[in-house]
Design a protein around this motif. Structure first.
Motif, PDB file in Angstrom:
ATOM      1  N   VAL A   1       0.938  -1.257   0.062  1.00  0.00           N
ATOM      2  CA  VAL A   1      -0.001  -0.082  -0.130  1.00  0.00           C
ATOM      3  C   VAL A   1       0.724   1.266   0.060  1.00  0.00           C
ATOM      4  CG1 VAL A   1      -1.671   1.318   1.502  1.00  0.00           C
ATOM      5  CG2 VAL A   1      -2.086  -0.983   1.207  1.00  0.00           C
ATOM      6  N   ILE A   2       1.694   1.256   0.860  1.00  0.00           N
ATOM      7  CA  ILE A   2       2.982   2.511   0.863  1.00  0.00           C
ATOM      8  C   ILE A   2       3.644   2.665  -0.342  1.00  0.00           C
ATOM      9  CG2 ILE A   2       5.016   3.292   2.094  1.00  0.00           C
ATOM     10  CD1 ILE A   2       4.318   1.570   4.426  1.00  0.00           C
ATOM     11  N   LEU A   3       3.855   1.636  -1.097  1.00  0.00           N
ATOM     12  CA  LEU A   3       4.387   1.868  -2.511  1.00  0.00           C
ATOM     13  C   LEU A   3       3.411   1.974  -3.578  1.00  0.00           C
ATOM     14  CD1 LEU A   3       6.885  -1.575  -2.292  1.00  0.00           C
ATOM     15  CD2 LEU A   3       7.615   0.864  -1.988  1.00  0.00           C
ATOM     16  N   GLY A   4       2.088   2.094  -3.230  1.00  0.00           N
ATOM     17  CA  GLY A   4       1.172   2.413  -4.327  1.00  0.00           C
ATOM     18  C   GLY A   4       1.014   1.234  -5.484  1.00  0.00           C
ATOM     19  N   ASP A   5       1.386  -0.200  -5.004  1.00  0.00           N
ATOM     20  CA  ASP A   5       1.319  -1.113  -5.913  1.00  0.00           C
ATOM     21  C   ASP A   5       0.021  -1.586  -6.084  1.00  0.00           C
ATOM     22  OD1 ASP A   5       1.727  -3.521  -7.704  1.00  0.00           O
ATOM     23  OD2 ASP A   5       3.758  -3.551  -7.010  1.00  0.00           O
ATOM     24  N   GLU A   6      -0.645  -1.298  -6.855  1.00  0.00           N
ATOM     25  CA  GLU A   6      -2.084  -1.511  -6.777  1.00  0.00           C
ATOM     26  C   GLU A   6      -2.384  -3.207  -7.141  1.00  0.00           C
ATOM     27  OE1 GLU A   6      -6.761  -0.631  -8.811  1.00  0.00           O
ATOM     28  OE2 GLU A   6      -4.981   0.914  -8.818  1.00  0.00           O
TER      29      GLU A   6
ATOM     30  N   GLU B   1       2.034  10.235  -4.831  1.00  0.00           N
ATOM     31  CA  GLU B   1       2.148   9.139  -4.454  1.00  0.00           C
ATOM     32  C   GLU B   1       1.092   8.519  -3.340  1.00  0.00           C
ATOM     33  OE1 GLU B   1       6.990   9.200  -3.651  1.00  0.00           O
ATOM     34  OE2 GLU B   1       5.676  11.038  -2.988  1.00  0.00           O
ATOM     35  N   VAL B   2       0.730   9.773  -2.593  1.00  0.00           N
ATOM     36  CA  VAL B   2      -0.429   9.561  -1.674  1.00  0.00           C
ATOM     37  C   VAL B   2      -1.622   9.024  -2.369  1.00  0.00           C
ATOM     38  CG1 VAL B   2      -2.108  10.360   0.134  1.00  0.00           C
ATOM     39  CG2 VAL B   2       0.261  11.165   0.221  1.00  0.00           C
ATOM     40  N   LEU B   3      -1.889   9.406  -3.493  1.00  0.00           N
ATOM     41  CA  LEU B   3      -3.200   9.032  -4.411  1.00  0.00           C
ATOM     42  C   LEU B   3      -3.117   7.678  -4.986  1.00  0.00           C
ATOM     43  CD1 LEU B   3      -3.837  12.465  -6.451  1.00  0.00           C
ATOM     44  CD2 LEU B   3      -5.249  11.827  -4.501  1.00  0.00           C
ATOM     45  N   MET B   4      -1.669   7.290  -5.261  1.00  0.00           N
ATOM     46  CA  MET B   4      -1.476   5.858  -5.607  1.00  0.00           C
ATOM     47  C   MET B   4      -1.880   5.092  -4.531  1.00  0.00           C
ATOM     48  SD  MET B   4       1.730   6.284  -8.103  1.00  0.00           S
ATOM     49  CE  MET B   4       2.202   4.612  -8.267  1.00  0.00           C
TER      50      MET B   4
ATOM     51  N   ARG C   1      -5.549   4.540  -3.674  1.00  0.00           N
ATOM     52  CA  ARG C   1      -6.250   3.807  -4.636  1.00  0.00           C
ATOM     53  C   ARG C   1      -5.871   2.335  -4.510  1.00  0.00           C
ATOM     54  NH1 ARG C   1      -3.678   6.133  -9.279  1.00  0.00           N
ATOM     55  NH2 ARG C   1      -5.142   7.835  -8.979  1.00  0.00           N
ATOM     56  N   SER C   2      -4.693   2.094  -4.104  1.00  0.00           N
ATOM     57  CA  SER C   2      -4.118   0.523  -4.225  1.00  0.00           C
ATOM     58  C   SER C   2      -5.028   0.159  -2.781  1.00  0.00           C
ATOM     59  CB  SER C   2      -2.742   0.550  -3.448  1.00  0.00           C
ATOM     60  OG  SER C   2      -2.042   0.949  -4.604  1.00  0.00           O
ATOM     61  N   MET C   3      -5.064   0.963  -1.537  1.00  0.00           N
ATOM     62  CA  MET C   3      -5.816   0.482  -0.431  1.00  0.00           C
ATOM     63  C   MET C   3      -7.373   0.474  -0.808  1.00  0.00           C
ATOM     64  SD  MET C   3      -6.650   2.479   2.835  1.00  0.00           S
ATOM     65  CE  MET C   3      -8.266   2.980   2.165  1.00  0.00           C
ATOM     66  N   ALA C   4      -7.977   1.121  -1.432  1.00  0.00           N
ATOM     67  CA  ALA C   4      -9.278   1.191  -1.969  1.00  0.00           C
ATOM     68  C   ALA C   4      -9.604  -0.314  -2.658  1.00  0.00           C
ATOM     69  CB  ALA C   4      -9.878   2.351  -2.664  1.00  0.00           C
TER      70      ALA C   4
ATOM     71  N   GLY D   1      -1.090   0.284   6.421  1.00  0.00           N
ATOM     72  CA  GLY D   1      -0.099   1.073   5.431  1.00  0.00           C
ATOM     73  C   GLY D   1      -0.455   2.553   5.001  1.00  0.00           C
ATOM     74  N   MET D   2      -1.898   2.805   4.949  1.00  0.00           N
ATOM     75  CA  MET D   2      -2.020   4.097   4.811  1.00  0.00           C
ATOM     76  C   MET D   2      -1.828   5.134   6.034  1.00  0.00           C
ATOM     77  SD  MET D   2      -2.963   5.303   1.799  1.00  0.00           S
ATOM     78  CE  MET D   2      -3.851   7.021   2.127  1.00  0.00           C
ATOM     79  N   ASN D   3      -1.892   4.391   7.446  1.00  0.00           N
ATOM     80  CA  ASN D   3      -1.205   5.276   8.375  1.00  0.00           C
ATOM     81  C   ASN D   3       0.029   5.618   8.286  1.00  0.00           C
ATOM     82  OD1 ASN D   3      -3.899   5.297   9.711  1.00  0.00           O
ATOM     83  ND2 ASN D   3      -3.482   3.176  10.840  1.00  0.00           N
TER      84      ASN D   3
END
Length: 211
Positions: free
Chosen positions: A11-16, A61-64, A67-70, A44-46
Motif C-alpha cells: 500500500v505504501i508503495l502504491g502497487d495496486e 504518491e499518496v493518491l497511488m 487507490r491501492s488501499m481502496a 499501510g495508509m497510516n
C-alpha cells in the motif's frame, strides 16, 4: 507466506496489482477480513499519512497508495458484516461557496476514509444553505469545510452563522482547513477545530467526537 506487514508495504508503495494479489491470497488463506483491512491496508495508509505530514511523500504518491488501499478494501468488504465494522464517525465534507478547488478536499477525504471514517463529500462551491440542508439530510458528527482562497474564507463564518440560525450548530462539530486558514481564524469564527493538513484532519475528527 504473506503477512499484514507485506500488504502494508505494498500500500505504501502504491502497487495496486500487488495489493490485489496479496489481499486475495490472505482471504484464500482464511485470514480475518477485518484484520486484513485494519492491520494491512489501513496500517499501510497510516504510514503514508505520517510520511505525507512530514513532507516525505507527495500528493501523487499518496493518491497511488489510496487507490491501492481502496482496491484491497473492495475485495474484503463483502466478507464483513456491517455489525462487525462498528459505528463509524460520519463526516460531511465540502469546499465553501465561491471556491472551486478540490485537490486538498479530495486528499482530506482519502485520509479520513483510510482512517475508517464515513465521509459524505458534497463537492465544491457549497453555499451555507446547502451545507445546512446536507446536515439535516445526513446527520453527520462532523462538518469539515475547505477553502483555498482568502476571498472565500468568510463563507466559513457565513455557514456557521447559518447553522446557528437554523438550530443546527450544536448538533455537529465543525472543522476547517485550507491554505489561508489558521488556528486563529478557526477560533475567530467559532469553529471547533483546525487541521493544517489532510493527515491531521482525520485525527482531529476522532479527538472531537471523543470529547
Amino acid at each position: 507466506m504473506i503477512t499484514y506487514a507485506d500488504l502494508a508495504e505494498s500500500v505504501i508503495l502504491g502497487d495496486e496489482d500487488l495489493v490485489i494479489e496479496q489481499v486475495n491470497s490472505l482471504v484464500a488463506a482464511g485470514n480475518n477480513p477485518l484484520e486484513i483491512i485494519n492491520d494491512g491496508l489501513i496500517g499501510g495508509m497510516n504510514v503514508v499519512g505520517v510520511r505525507f505530514k512530514a513532507g516525505d511523500m507527495f500528493v501523487p504518491e499518496v493518491l497511488m497508495s489510496a487507490r491501492s488501499m481502496a482496491a484491497g478494501v473492495e475485495i474484503v468488504k463483502p466478507l464483513i458484516s456491517s455489525s462487525d465494522m462498528g459505528a463509524s464517525i460520519k463526516v460531511l465534507l465540502g469546499t465553501v461557496k465561491g471556491d472551486l478547488h478540490d485537490i486538498g478536499k479530495n486528499l482530506v477525504r482519502i485520509m479520513m476514509e483510510s482512517s475508517g471514517l464515513e465521509v459524505k463529500d458534497i463537492g465544491i462551491d457549497i453555499a451555507p444553505e446547502a451545507f445546512a440542508a446536507a446536515i439535516k439530510e445526513y446527520n453527520p458528527d462532523i462538518l469539515a469545510m475547505s477553502a483555498l482562497l482568502t476571498t472565500t474564507m468568510n463563507q466559513m463564518k457565513a455557514t456557521i452563522d447559518k447553522l446557528a440560525e437554523e438550530g443546527l450548530r450544536d448538533k455537529v462539530k465543525i472543522i476547517v482547513g485550507g491554505a489561508p486558514i489558521s488556528q486563529e481564524f478557526a477560533d475567530s469564527i467559532g469553529a471547533d477545530g483546525f487541521a493544517p493538513d489532510a493527515a491531521s484532519a482525520a485525527d482531529l475528527c476522532k479527538e472531537l467526537v471523543k470529547k
